[in-house]
Design a protein around this motif. Structure first.
Motif, PDB file in Angstrom:
ATOM      1  N   ASP A   1      10.242   7.927   2.115  1.00  0.00           N
ATOM      2  CA  ASP A   1      10.873   6.189   2.573  1.00  0.00           C
ATOM      3  C   ASP A   1       9.320   5.993   3.486  1.00  0.00           C
ATOM      4  N   ASP A   2       8.503   6.924   3.959  1.00  0.00           N
ATOM      5  CA  ASP A   2       7.558   6.108   4.601  1.00  0.00           C
ATOM      6  C   ASP A   2       6.452   5.916   4.702  1.00  0.00           C
ATOM      7  N   VAL A   3       5.989   4.258   4.794  1.00  0.00           N
ATOM      8  CA  VAL A   3       5.245   3.714   4.364  1.00  0.00           C
ATOM      9  C   VAL A   3       2.900   4.311   5.217  1.00  0.00           C
ATOM     10  N   SER A   4       3.364   4.223   5.942  1.00  0.00           N
ATOM     11  CA  SER A   4       1.344   5.246   6.455  1.00  0.00           C
ATOM     12  C   SER A   4       2.399   6.361   7.164  1.00  0.00           C
ATOM     13  N   LEU A   5       1.191   7.103   7.660  1.00  0.00           N
ATOM     14  CA  LEU A   5       1.368   7.922   7.934  1.00  0.00           C
ATOM     15  C   LEU A   5       1.357   8.123   9.476  1.00  0.00           C
ATOM     16  N   ALA A   6       0.970   7.343  10.068  1.00  0.00           N
ATOM     17  CA  ALA A   6       1.396   6.688  11.719  1.00  0.00           C
ATOM     18  C   ALA A   6       2.930   6.817  11.577  1.00  0.00           C
ATOM     19  N   GLU A   7       4.041   6.269  10.571  1.00  0.00           N
ATOM     20  CA  GLU A   7       4.858   5.499  10.631  1.00  0.00           C
ATOM     21  C   GLU A   7       5.628   7.054  10.362  1.00  0.00           C
ATOM     22  N   ALA A   8       4.812   7.942   9.947  1.00  0.00           N
ATOM     23  CA  ALA A   8       5.492   9.051   9.760  1.00  0.00           C
ATOM     24  C   ALA A   8       5.347  10.366  10.890  1.00  0.00           C
ATOM     25  N   ALA A   9       4.406  10.153  11.054  1.00  0.00           N
ATOM     26  CA  ALA A   9       4.364  11.244  13.022  1.00  0.00           C
ATOM     27  C   ALA A   9       5.278  10.021  13.469  1.00  0.00           C
ATOM     28  N   LEU A  10       5.878   8.633  13.696  1.00  0.00           N
ATOM     29  CA  LEU A  10       6.366   8.087  15.162  1.00  0.00           C
ATOM     30  C   LEU A  10       7.853   8.850  14.609  1.00  0.00           C
ATOM     31  N   ARG A  11       7.961   8.796  13.691  1.00  0.00           N
ATOM     32  CA  ARG A  11       9.278   8.593  13.319  1.00  0.00           C
ATOM     33  C   ARG A  11       9.978   9.897  13.295  1.00  0.00           C
TER      34      ARG A  11
ATOM     35  N   MET B   1       0.477  -1.327  -0.293  1.00  0.00           N
ATOM     36  CA  MET B   1      -0.094  -0.108   0.113  1.00  0.00           C
ATOM     37  C   MET B   1       0.701   1.441   0.358  1.00  0.00           C
ATOM     38  N   SER B   2      -0.046   2.531  -0.770  1.00  0.00           N
ATOM     39  CA  SER B   2       1.185   3.528  -0.938  1.00  0.00           C
ATOM     40  C   SER B   2       0.819   4.005   0.446  1.00  0.00           C
ATOM     41  N   LEU B   3       1.793   5.551   0.217  1.00  0.00           N
ATOM     42  CA  LEU B   3       1.579   6.178   1.386  1.00  0.00           C
ATOM     43  C   LEU B   3       0.053   7.050   1.450  1.00  0.00           C
ATOM     44  N   TYR B   4       0.072   6.956   0.505  1.00  0.00           N
ATOM     45  CA  TYR B   4      -1.087   8.061  -0.259  1.00  0.00           C
ATOM     46  C   TYR B   4      -2.137   6.991  -0.306  1.00  0.00           C
ATOM     47  N   ASP B   5      -2.381   5.717  -0.204  1.00  0.00           N
ATOM     48  CA  ASP B   5      -3.973   4.682  -0.175  1.00  0.00           C
ATOM     49  C   ASP B   5      -3.745   5.141   1.244  1.00  0.00           C
ATOM     50  N   ASP B   6      -2.636   4.671   1.844  1.00  0.00           N
ATOM     51  CA  ASP B   6      -2.816   4.596   3.319  1.00  0.00           C
ATOM     52  C   ASP B   6      -3.783   6.289   3.831  1.00  0.00           C
ATOM     53  N   ALA B   7      -3.153   7.260   3.484  1.00  0.00           N
ATOM     54  CA  ALA B   7      -3.575   8.908   3.964  1.00  0.00           C
ATOM     55  C   ALA B   7      -4.996   8.660   3.709  1.00  0.00           C
ATOM     56  N   VAL B   8      -5.642   8.325   2.377  1.00  0.00           N
ATOM     57  CA  VAL B   8      -6.707   7.918   2.176  1.00  0.00           C
ATOM     58  C   VAL B   8      -7.273   6.988   3.358  1.00  0.00           C
ATOM     59  N   LEU B   9      -7.093   5.568   3.388  1.00  0.00           N
ATOM     60  CA  LEU B   9      -8.058   4.733   4.615  1.00  0.00           C
ATOM     61  C   LEU B   9      -7.753   5.898   6.019  1.00  0.00           C
ATOM     62  N   VAL B  10      -6.501   5.928   6.329  1.00  0.00           N
ATOM     63  CA  VAL B  10      -7.301   6.457   7.765  1.00  0.00           C
ATOM     64  C   VAL B  10      -8.143   7.905   7.719  1.00  0.00           C
ATOM     65  N   LEU B  11      -7.991   8.502   6.801  1.00  0.00           N
ATOM     66  CA  LEU B  11      -9.086  10.154   6.588  1.00  0.00           C
ATOM     67  C   LEU B  11     -10.125   9.570   7.367  1.00  0.00           C
ATOM     68  N   LYS B  12     -10.272   8.170   5.913  1.00  0.00           N
ATOM     69  CA  LYS B  12     -11.751   7.471   5.372  1.00  0.00           C
ATOM     70  C   LYS B  12     -11.874   6.874   7.516  1.00  0.00           C
ATOM     71  N   ARG B  13     -11.288   6.239   8.122  1.00  0.00           N
ATOM     72  CA  ARG B  13     -11.446   6.015   8.943  1.00  0.00           C
ATOM     73  C   ARG B  13     -12.012   6.491  10.114  1.00  0.00           C
ATOM     74  N   TYR B  14     -11.153   7.720  10.460  1.00  0.00           N
ATOM     75  CA  TYR B  14     -11.457   8.716  11.760  1.00  0.00           C
ATOM     76  C   TYR B  14     -12.107   9.419  11.627  1.00  0.00           C
ATOM     77  N   GLY B  15     -13.303   9.661   9.471  1.00  0.00           N
ATOM     78  CA  GLY B  15     -14.056  10.268  10.193  1.00  0.00           C
ATOM     79  C   GLY B  15     -15.302   9.506  10.254  1.00  0.00           C
ATOM     80  N   ASP B  16     -15.153   7.768  10.499  1.00  0.00           N
ATOM     81  CA  ASP B  16     -16.183   7.679  10.018  1.00  0.00           C
ATOM     82  C   ASP B  16     -16.074   6.078  11.010  1.00  0.00           C
ATOM     83  N   GLY B  17     -15.452   5.710  12.009  1.00  0.00           N
ATOM     84  CA  GLY B  17     -14.656   5.073  12.567  1.00  0.00           C
ATOM     85  C   GLY B  17     -15.240   5.095  14.208  1.00  0.00           C
TER      86      GLY B  17
END
Length: 194
Positions: free
Chosen positions: A99-109, A1-17
């Motif tokens: 090199d970031d594979v997810s928003l979470a990884e970028a934030a933690l880095r 999964m690309s970082l872009y795809d991860d961002a879309v998924l994270v944002l959809k979960r944030y708004g709906d989950g």
């Protein structure tokens, strides 16, 4: 999964989950859920309009960033950085990198790099809140996805080149040194911790 795809998924979960803005008890607890929902839609619209560069600093329409508020809940304190360019006390964070594979990884880095603390862990449940803020051109705005990072016991911070200073503040001190975005992030983090 690309970082872009991860961002879309994270944002959809944030708004709906169940951990998102719909559930004010588990999400940004009483902190403007309608505003957070609108921001989430705006972030997703931005990514839809900018599929190639919406994650990157080069996007002049703005870009997503990832940050994390470093907290020590046992001691009731947060670690803030005095940002070198903005001269403001802020949470750790910054631009996504290829090199970031997810928003979470970028934030933690970013939190690890800027705090000098190894062993940080992100608070469960995904982002704590979203914050859009203007920045100087050519980028114009950051669409920040904000997490909370838990510091290990007796963590010792080390200042990075990106900071003028790095300091622990008690929860009750944050409002006197930081702006409203950091105060809201702390409130949402504390609600998530409760």
């Amino acid at each position: 999964m690309s970082l872009y795809d991860d961002a879309v998924l994270v944002l959809k979960r944030y708004g709906d989950g169940p951990e998102g803005v719909v559930d004010t008890a588990g999400g940004p607890a009483g902190a403007e859920p309608d505003e957070q929902k609108a921001l989430c839609r705006d972030y997703l619209d931005h990514l839809s309009l900018h599929p190639d560069d919406g994650m990157w600093k080069a996007c002049e329409a703005g870009h997503l960033t990832a940050s994390a508020l470093v907290v020590d809940p046992v001691a009731g304190r947060v670690l803030l950085t005095l940002h070198r360019k903005l001269n403001m006390w802020l949470q750790m964070g910054g631009h996504c990198e290829p090199d970031d594979v997810s928003l979470a990884e970028a934030a933690l880095r970013e939190a690890t790099e800027e705090s000098g603390i190894t062993g940080l862990t992100l608070l469960d449940g995904g982002p704590v809140r979203l914050d859009r803020h203007p920045i100087p051109p050519p980028c114009n705005r950051h669409l920040d996805v904000q997490y909370a990072a838990l510091a290990p016991a007796r963590a010792v911070a080390a200042i990075s080149d990106e900071s003028l200073d790095l300091r622990w503040f008690g929860y009750d001190e944050v409002a006197s040194v930081a702006d409203e975005s950091v105060v809201r992030l702390l409130a949402a983090t504390r609600a998530r911790l409760a």
